[in-house]
Design a protein around this motif. Structure first.
Motif, PDB file in Angstrom:
ATOM      1  N   TRP A 170       5.206  42.447  97.971  1.00  0.00           N
ATOM      2  CA  TRP A 170       4.025  43.546  97.740  1.00  0.00           C
ATOM      3  C   TRP A 170       4.576  44.533  97.038  1.00  0.00           C
ATOM      4  CZ3 TRP A 170      -0.420  42.840  96.528  1.00  0.00           C
ATOM      5  CH2 TRP A 170      -1.456  41.774  97.585  1.00  0.00           C
ATOM      6  N   ALA A 195       5.281  43.731  93.464  1.00  0.00           N
ATOM      7  CA  ALA A 195       4.021  43.519  92.576  1.00  0.00           C
ATOM      8  C   ALA A 195       3.542  44.878  92.275  1.00  0.00           C
ATOM      9  CB  ALA A 195       3.082  42.956  93.462  1.00  0.00           C
ATOM     10  N   ALA A 196       3.583  46.028  93.067  1.00  0.00           N
ATOM     11  CA  ALA A 196       3.104  47.113  92.673  1.00  0.00           C
ATOM     12  C   ALA A 196       3.551  47.822  91.444  1.00  0.00           C
ATOM     13  CB  ALA A 196       3.484  48.243  93.930  1.00  0.00           C
ATOM     14  N   LEU A 225       2.173  46.352  88.122  1.00  0.00           N
ATOM     15  CA  LEU A 225       0.969  46.464  87.720  1.00  0.00           C
ATOM     16  C   LEU A 225       0.643  47.251  86.483  1.00  0.00           C
ATOM     17  CD1 LEU A 225      -2.041  46.307  89.439  1.00  0.00           C
ATOM     18  CD2 LEU A 225      -0.161  45.044  90.242  1.00  0.00           C
ATOM     19  N   PRO A 243      -4.618  42.991  84.799  1.00  0.00           N
ATOM     20  CA  PRO A 243      -3.757  43.415  85.933  1.00  0.00           C
ATOM     21  C   PRO A 243      -2.904  42.358  86.355  1.00  0.00           C
ATOM     22  CG  PRO A 243      -5.804  44.241  86.507  1.00  0.00           C
ATOM     23  CD  PRO A 243      -6.084  43.224  85.406  1.00  0.00           C
ATOM     24  N   VAL A 292      -1.326  39.926  88.679  1.00  0.00           N
ATOM     25  CA  VAL A 292      -1.654  39.366  89.977  1.00  0.00           C
ATOM     26  C   VAL A 292      -0.548  39.249  91.106  1.00  0.00           C
ATOM     27  CG1 VAL A 292      -2.543  37.031  90.997  1.00  0.00           C
ATOM     28  CG2 VAL A 292      -3.552  37.790  89.158  1.00  0.00           C
ATOM     29  N   SER A 293      -0.898  39.826  92.292  1.00  0.00           N
ATOM     30  CA  SER A 293       0.036  39.583  93.250  1.00  0.00           C
ATOM     31  C   SER A 293       0.458  38.281  93.756  1.00  0.00           C
ATOM     32  CB  SER A 293      -0.195  40.398  94.618  1.00  0.00           C
ATOM     33  OG  SER A 293       0.418  40.307  95.735  1.00  0.00           O
ATOM     34  N   GLN A 351       2.059  39.145  83.625  1.00  0.00           N
ATOM     35  CA  GLN A 351       0.818  39.427  83.709  1.00  0.00           C
ATOM     36  C   GLN A 351      -0.260  38.227  83.706  1.00  0.00           C
ATOM     37  OE1 GLN A 351       0.632  42.295  80.760  1.00  0.00           O
ATOM     38  NE2 GLN A 351       1.033  44.138  82.119  1.00  0.00           N
ATOM     39  N   SER A 386      -3.103  47.083  93.983  1.00  0.00           N
ATOM     40  CA  SER A 386      -2.903  46.041  94.158  1.00  0.00           C
ATOM     41  C   SER A 386      -3.031  45.111  95.416  1.00  0.00           C
ATOM     42  CB  SER A 386      -1.391  45.527  93.748  1.00  0.00           C
ATOM     43  OG  SER A 386      -0.382  46.203  94.614  1.00  0.00           O
ATOM     44  N   GLU A 387      -2.658  46.002  96.554  1.00  0.00           N
ATOM     45  CA  GLU A 387      -2.843  45.362  98.088  1.00  0.00           C
ATOM     46  C   GLU A 387      -4.328  45.219  98.186  1.00  0.00           C
ATOM     47  OE1 GLU A 387      -1.129  45.765 102.393  1.00  0.00           O
ATOM     48  OE2 GLU A 387      -0.391  46.932 100.836  1.00  0.00           O
ATOM     49  N   TYR A 420      -5.761  42.342  95.531  1.00  0.00           N
ATOM     50  CA  TYR A 420      -5.125  41.114  95.612  1.00  0.00           C
ATOM     51  C   TYR A 420      -4.679  40.450  96.889  1.00  0.00           C
ATOM     52  CZ  TYR A 420      -4.812  41.692  90.407  1.00  0.00           C
ATOM     53  OH  TYR A 420      -5.122  42.070  89.184  1.00  0.00           O
TER      54      TYR A 420
END
Length: 235
Positions: A26, A29-30, A33, A55, A57-58, A115, A196-197, A200
């Protein structure tokens, strides 16, 4: 963000380990973004310029390893606390009565930039889903993206902002079933502060996110300043 991790041929023994890896990723992923779906107006893109990306995707959405199950009505997952869900099946058509959407699906993938690639810009009535992630109706978070407009015309999600909490929409699937979803919430987020959390993150029940551009149009960046996200769950 790096491409989604490869999954073993037999996913069940490693599901718990995969979930642990997802949690760790996570924070990664942040960091990656970035911007959004292709956005339009007459000035939205130069000839030959690449489209804006959706955006990132996680990795939480990349678990396409759910084992197939017996066809039938929505059933309860073995995952603790899971709600009704359907077996995995490719989406065929998106129906949103509130805004008169009746659109076919195309597959979306993660590009070299890390992305999610947007749907092709030359078809204004087309939506995409992250094909290596959860399918709509399957337990987890399915991602559906569409353009708000293109350089020449309004697009499939031009009126997505009119969708309200409690509205229902449907995904017709390749297995012949129609998954019905109820809207839980709608929110717009600045592209430089995309949660994101929240958007996703993996969920125990079957949920969907509908994503498009929103906010003011930045002429200098040739992009919209926000993303609109519709949150919904299977009923």
């Amino acid at each position: 963000m790096a491409a989604s991790p490869l999954l073993p041929d037999d996913p069940e023994p490693s599901r718990r380990r995969f979930r642990t890896v997802v949690t760790i990723l996570w924070s990664v992923a942040a960091l990656v973004l970035t911007v959004s779906l292709i956005a339009g107006g007459d000035e939205s893109s130069d000839a030959g310029a690449p489209p804006h990306a959706p955006p990132a995707v996680s990795s939480a959405t990349s678990d396409a390893s759910h084992a197939p199950s017996t066809p039938g009505a929505p059933h309860r997952s073995a995952r603790a606390g899971a709600g009704p869900h359907l077996p995995r099946s490719r989406p065929v058509r998106l129906l949103i009565p509130r805004i008169s959407v009746n659109a076919p699906f195309t597959d979306l993938a993660i590009g070299r930039s890390g992305q999610l690639e947007p749907p092709p810009p030359d078809n204004t009535n087309l939506v995409g889903w992250y094909a290596k992630g959860v399918s709509p109706g399957e337990a987890g978070t399915a991602i559906i993206a569409g353009h708000v407009d293109t350089a020449t015309a309004p697009a499939v999600f031009a009126q997505l902002g009119e969708v309200k909490k409690g509205d229902r929409f449907h995904v017709v699937r390749a297995d012949g079933r129609k998954a019905t979803f109820v809207v839980d919430d709608t929110d717009s987020y600045a592209k430089d502060d995309f949660p994101s959390e929240r958007v996703y993150g993996d969920t125990p029940d079957a949920q969907v996110r509908l994503i498009t551009c929103a906010g003011a149009y930045d002429r200098q960046a040739r992009d919209y300043t926000e993303n609109l996200v519709v949150f919904a769950h299977l009923v």
